[in-house]
Design a protein around this motif. Structure first.
Motif, PDB file in Angstrom:
ATOM      1  N   GLY A   1      -1.645  11.025  76.218  1.00 13.67           N
ATOM      2  CA  GLY A   1      -3.040  10.961  75.834  1.00 13.67           C
ATOM      3  C   GLY A   1      -3.557   9.543  75.969  1.00 13.67           C
ATOM      4  N   GLN A   2      -4.777   9.392  76.477  1.00 14.82           N
ATOM      5  CA  GLN A   2      -5.364   8.081  76.698  1.00 14.82           C
ATOM      6  C   GLN A   2      -6.732   7.981  76.042  1.00 14.82           C
ATOM      7  OE1 GLN A   2      -5.195   6.765  80.852  1.00 14.82           O
ATOM      8  NE2 GLN A   2      -3.904   8.532  81.285  1.00 14.82           N
ATOM      9  N   ALA A   3      -7.061   6.765  75.628  1.00 21.62           N
ATOM     10  CA  ALA A   3      -8.365   6.530  75.030  1.00 21.62           C
ATOM     11  C   ALA A   3      -9.480   6.905  75.995  1.00 21.62           C
ATOM     12  CB  ALA A   3      -8.495   5.063  74.618  1.00 21.62           C
ATOM     13  N   ALA A   4      -9.231   6.748  77.313  1.00 25.11           N
ATOM     14  CA  ALA A   4     -10.242   7.063  78.322  1.00 25.11           C
ATOM     15  C   ALA A   4     -10.621   8.537  78.333  1.00 25.11           C
ATOM     16  CB  ALA A   4      -9.748   6.650  79.707  1.00 25.11           C
ATOM     17  N   MET A   5      -9.804   9.375  77.711  1.00 23.63           N
ATOM     18  CA  MET A   5     -10.136  10.792  77.657  1.00 23.63           C
ATOM     19  C   MET A   5     -11.179  11.093  76.595  1.00 23.63           C
ATOM     20  SD  MET A   5      -8.216  11.970  80.004  1.00 23.63           S
ATOM     21  CE  MET A   5      -8.627  13.675  79.730  1.00 23.63           C
ATOM     22  N   GLY A   6     -11.429  10.150  75.694  1.00 17.68           N
ATOM     23  CA  GLY A   6     -12.270  10.447  74.554  1.00 17.68           C
ATOM     24  C   GLY A   6     -11.500  11.310  73.561  1.00 17.68           C
ATOM     25  N   PRO A   7     -12.096  11.695  72.442  1.00 21.51           N
ATOM     26  CA  PRO A   7     -11.430  12.591  71.486  1.00 21.51           C
ATOM     27  C   PRO A   7     -11.064  13.906  72.160  1.00 21.51           C
ATOM     28  CG  PRO A   7     -13.375  11.586  70.510  1.00 21.51           C
ATOM     29  CD  PRO A   7     -13.422  11.262  71.980  1.00 21.51           C
ATOM     30  N   PHE A   8      -9.884  14.437  71.858  1.00 17.64           N
ATOM     31  CA  PHE A   8      -9.480  15.705  72.458  1.00 17.64           C
ATOM     32  C   PHE A   8      -8.539  16.446  71.519  1.00 17.64           C
ATOM     33  CE2 PHE A   8      -6.348  12.578  73.820  1.00 17.64           C
ATOM     34  CZ  PHE A   8      -5.132  13.236  73.677  1.00 17.64           C
ATOM     35  N   TYR A   9      -8.408  17.732  71.762  1.00 14.50           N
ATOM     36  CA  TYR A   9      -7.504  18.586  71.005  1.00 14.50           C
ATOM     37  C   TYR A   9      -6.404  19.073  71.912  1.00 14.50           C
ATOM     38  CZ  TYR A   9      -5.680  22.728  68.596  1.00 14.50           C
ATOM     39  OH  TYR A   9      -4.852  23.650  68.015  1.00 14.50           O
ATOM     40  N   CYS A  10      -5.167  18.980  71.445  1.00  8.94           N
ATOM     41  CA  CYS A  10      -4.022  19.482  72.203  1.00  8.94           C
ATOM     42  C   CYS A  10      -3.528  20.759  71.536  1.00  8.94           C
ATOM     43  CB  CYS A  10      -2.908  18.432  72.240  1.00  8.94           C
ATOM     44  SG  CYS A  10      -1.369  19.039  73.004  1.00  8.94           S
TER      45      CYS A  10
END
Length: 291
Positions: free
Chosen positions: A126-135
């Motif tokens: 997971g990267q900060a560049a993805m923005g908030p996300f749910y796995c």
């Protein structure tokens, strides 16, 4: 938003001081977060890179390290932003535990991971560049808090309730996971065209927006969390991260068949629908004739 002095969730993992080497991509199976497309478009504009190329790089498949092996720490006493996140997560727990209980089911609470830069997830790196996300693979929400600076400074969506909306949206994806909706949509990958799958993704995202509105409705009724202007903050945030607004800002043109999250008007409309009725049943975007 009235949040100081209220219960904080125990399901927050603080990994901000636990650096994770490597910059592998987040796999598509984990899904782009609410800010994933946003950050990709902003970076493509800044760097002069084709946004589709950048998205491909961000979605590249990589090894999936066990996110549970990453050390986590408790929140520092003076970490107001971290504690704000913990309070909002606690509010979502209270609302969804109650709603699931009314339906005769148990709500399995997600964990929320605070990280900086990059971190291990069960969906890949997971990267900060993805923005908030749910796995969905590890049932965790991942947030680099610097995204809230982007939301405020670059997108013109300031306010603590705008930030709460982002968290509630990602928790909405967890609710979809528990209800089996996520798996049903993911099962269509490769069985329908890219444009058709994008359309399903839009309905999934708009439903998460509606679920965020459901949370806001019940949190306000039970705890009176809203202050003047809070609802406008959430609606402004929803509008600023619509696919059409982001594409117009970064590309100068709108490509509807590439939408994956919905237009600004749609995102604000579905959040408001959840807010006004507080009904999970009213959030059935998959049977809606018009979004």
């Amino acid at each position: 938003m009235r949040w100081q002095g209220r219960r904080e969730s125990e399901n927050v993992e603080d990994r901000r001081s636990a650096g994770v080497p490597g910059l592998g991509g987040l796999r598509l199976g984990g899904g782009l977060g609410i800010g994933g497309v946003l950050v990709a478009l902003v970076l493509s504009w800044l760097l002069g890179i084709n946004p589709l190329t950048l998205l491909g790089m961000m979605e590249a498949t990589g090894p999936a390290p066990d996110s549970r092996s990453v050390p986590a720490q408790s929140l520092p006493a003076d970490d107001s932003m971290g504690r704000f996140v913990a309070v909002v997560l606690a509010d979502t727990e209270d609302v969804w535990n109650q709603l699931f209980s009314r339906a005769g089911a148990d709500y399995r609470e997600p964990r929320l991971v605070l990280f900086r830069g990059a971190t291990a997830t069960a969906c890949g790196r997971g990267q900060a560049a993805m923005g908030p996300f749910y796995c969905p693979a590890d049932e965790r929400v991942y947030i680099d808090l610097e995204f809230f600076d982007t939301l405020r400074q670059r997108l013109g969506a300031p306010g603590d309730f705008a930030q709460a909306y982002v968290i509630a949206h990602e928790v909405g994806h967890h609710v979809q996971r528990l209800l089996g909706i996520t798996d049903q949509v993911e099962s269509m990958r490769g069985r329908v065209s890219e444009a058709q799958f994008n359309a399903l993704s839009v309905r999934l995202e708009l439903q998460a927006d509606c679920f965020a509105g459901v949370w806001a409705h019940h949190a306000e009724r039970s705890k009176q969390v809203l202050e003047h202007g809070d609802l406008d903050e959430a609606l402004r945030a929803a509008a600023q991260i619509g696919d059409d607004t982001l594409q117009r800002r970064t590309q100068g043109q709108v490509v509807p068949e590439s939408f994956t999250h919905g237009t600004s008007a749609q995102r604000a409309r579905w959040f408001r629908r959840g807010w006004e009725g507080g009904s999970v049943q009213a959030c059935n975007t998959f049977e809606a004739r018009e979004l």
